[in-house]
Write an enzyme that holds these catalytic residues in place. Structure first.
Site, PDB file in Angstrom:
ATOM      1  N   LYS A  52       0.786  -1.501  -0.414  1.00  0.00           N
ATOM      2  CA  LYS A  52       0.083  -0.230   0.098  1.00  0.00           C
ATOM      3  C   LYS A  52       1.156   1.077   0.216  1.00  0.00           C
ATOM      4  O   LYS A  52       0.839   2.154  -0.740  1.00  0.00           O
ATOM      5  CB  LYS A  52      -0.818   0.083   1.071  1.00  0.00           C
ATOM      6  CG  LYS A  52      -2.146  -1.409   1.114  1.00  0.00           C
ATOM      7  CD  LYS A  52      -2.989  -1.507   2.152  1.00  0.00           C
ATOM      8  CE  LYS A  52      -3.583  -2.512   2.642  1.00  0.00           C
ATOM      9  NZ  LYS A  52      -4.226  -2.946   4.065  1.00  0.00           N
ATOM     10  N   GLN A  96      -4.209  -1.203   9.987  1.00  0.00           N
ATOM     11  CA  GLN A  96      -4.883  -2.978   9.068  1.00  0.00           C
ATOM     12  C   GLN A  96      -5.510  -3.692  10.457  1.00  0.00           C
ATOM     13  O   GLN A  96      -5.031  -4.082  10.822  1.00  0.00           O
ATOM     14  CB  GLN A  96      -3.387  -2.682   8.911  1.00  0.00           C
ATOM     15  CG  GLN A  96      -3.554  -3.953   8.328  1.00  0.00           C
ATOM     16  CD  GLN A  96      -3.280  -4.029   7.089  1.00  0.00           C
ATOM     17  OE1 GLN A  96      -3.467  -3.516   6.561  1.00  0.00           O
ATOM     18  NE2 GLN A  96      -4.290  -5.557   6.379  1.00  0.00           N
ATOM     19  N   ASP A 119     -10.892   2.867   4.092  1.00  0.00           N
ATOM     20  CA  ASP A 119     -11.510   1.813   4.055  1.00  0.00           C
ATOM     21  C   ASP A 119     -13.004   0.845   4.300  1.00  0.00           C
ATOM     22  O   ASP A 119     -13.743  -0.174   3.262  1.00  0.00           O
ATOM     23  CB  ASP A 119     -10.865   0.581   5.420  1.00  0.00           C
ATOM     24  CG  ASP A 119      -9.651  -0.046   5.209  1.00  0.00           C
ATOM     25  OD1 ASP A 119      -9.453  -0.838   4.165  1.00  0.00           O
ATOM     26  OD2 ASP A 119      -8.908  -0.628   5.920  1.00  0.00           O
TER      27      ASP A 119
HETATM   28  N1  GUN Z   1      -7.001  -7.001   6.295  1.00  0.00           N
HETATM   29  C1  GUN Z   1      -7.397  -7.546   5.081  1.00  0.00           C
HETATM   30  N2  GUN Z   1      -8.160  -7.072   3.926  1.00  0.00           N
HETATM   31  C2  GUN Z   1      -8.383  -5.389   5.230  1.00  0.00           C
HETATM   32  C3  GUN Z   1      -8.489  -4.652   3.796  1.00  0.00           C
HETATM   33  O1  GUN Z   1      -8.822  -4.109   2.999  1.00  0.00           O
HETATM   34  N3  GUN Z   1      -8.269  -3.814   5.102  1.00  0.00           N
HETATM   35  C4  GUN Z   1      -7.984  -3.332   6.137  1.00  0.00           C
HETATM   36  N4  GUN Z   1      -7.639  -2.501   6.928  1.00  0.00           N
HETATM   37  N5  GUN Z   1      -7.352  -4.425   6.961  1.00  0.00           N
HETATM   38  C5  GUN Z   1      -7.676  -5.563   5.989  1.00  0.00           C
END
Ligand code: GUN
Length: 282
Positions: A52, A96, A119
């Site tokens: 990311k 996350q 998100d």
């Molecule tokens: N963990 C697995 N997929 C995601 C996601 O799309 N966003 C976040 N914040 N954590 C994750």
């Protein structure tokens, strides 16, 4: 069968975004800033977060990763989020998941300013999505919708089956397909006669988290099959929830793993962050 090339579309979207970002900086003096909060040392999370960050920097964003030890207290995380909410230089906040057991995920997600919730997991954004007036949306299902659109696949009137009911993928995916006028069924690990149900689908989205769970018995001739799975097999190789080789002669469109949904998730996260930044100018 045509491969739905998420890697290619994601790169295209990121290139467009880099241009739009340069213009936003030049014309409005706003550089999109994404803050990713990582608690603990989950190996998969470390990889996701690095990817990311790299993509955000390449798009011309400011990217900050805040790393904390696994024993961080819930209170500390909540007060950190409070600071980030108030910091006008921060446009997108992503915590996350998964979080360590001592931290309640629902409290954390609710502590993020919905406008900065790139998100789309805050209950405000979940509600806005389900009432048909989305603000920030979850990246993975948004990426899948973008992939369908790119390949001229219109869900209207089609039977869609989503296997998986998570808040991150399954539920928002079902809503987005519904909003695109598909007839949607949400299936999951407890669904009876799952293969039979799936094999009735024109569009099958699989997000169940079990390597090569879906074989040809789940797939209708000519179906669109979307694989959200990210599993490691015994040799440590990344594999999807769908057995690509076994279904490739039945499906009309199929996403590979890697190179399908994964790269689209990152591209959509950047789009959400860009939008959050652009929204601050009005
Ligand atoms: N963990 C697995 N997929 C995601 C996601 O799309 N966003 C976040 N914040 N954590 C994750």
């Amino acid at each position: 069968m045509q491969v739905l090339n998420g890697k290619e579309l994601a790169l295209k979207k990121r290139a467009v975004l880099a241009e739009k970002t340069a213009a936003l900086i030049k014309e409005q003096g706003i550089r999109p800033c994404l803050v990713v909060v990582l608690v603990g040392e989950n190996p998969a999370s470390q990889v996701y977060v690095r990817n990311k960050e790299k993509a955000a920097v390449e798009a011309g964003f400011e990217s900050r990763i805040l790393r904390y030890p696994a024993d961080l207290s819930e209170d500390k995380l909540l007060s950190l989020l409070d600071e980030l909410n108030q910091d006008t230089s921060v446009h997108g906040i992503l915590v996350q998941l998964p979080l360590p057991a001592q931290i309640r995920e629902d409290l954390v997600l609710e502590a993020i300013d919905p406008a900065k919730d790139v998100d789309g997991f805050h209950p405000f954004n979940v509600g806005r999505l389900w009432t048909g007036d989305p603000l920030r949306v979850p990246s993975t299902p948004a990426g899948i919708m973008a992939l369908l659109e790119e390949y001229g696949i219109n869900p209207a009137g089609k039977k869609a089956v989503v296997i998986g009911r998570s808040n991150i993928v399954g539920k928002p995916m079902a809503e987005m397909l519904l909003a695109a006028d598909a007839t949607v069924t949400i299936a999951h690990s407890k669904t009876e006669n799952l293969a039979q149900l799936a094999s009735d689908a024109d569009i099958l989205v699989v997000a169940i988290g079990r390597g090569h769970f879906v074989g040809p018995d789940f797939v209708k001739e000519g179906a669109v099959v979307i694989d959200v799975g990210m599993n490691r097999n015994d040799e440590g190789k990344l594999i999807g929830d769908v057995d690509f080789e076994a279904v490739k002669n039945k499906a009309a469109f199929l996403t590979p793993v890697p190179g399908g949904v994964g790269p689209m998730t990152i591209a959509m996260l950047l789009e959400q962050t860009f939008q959050a930044a652009a929204d601050t100018k009005d």
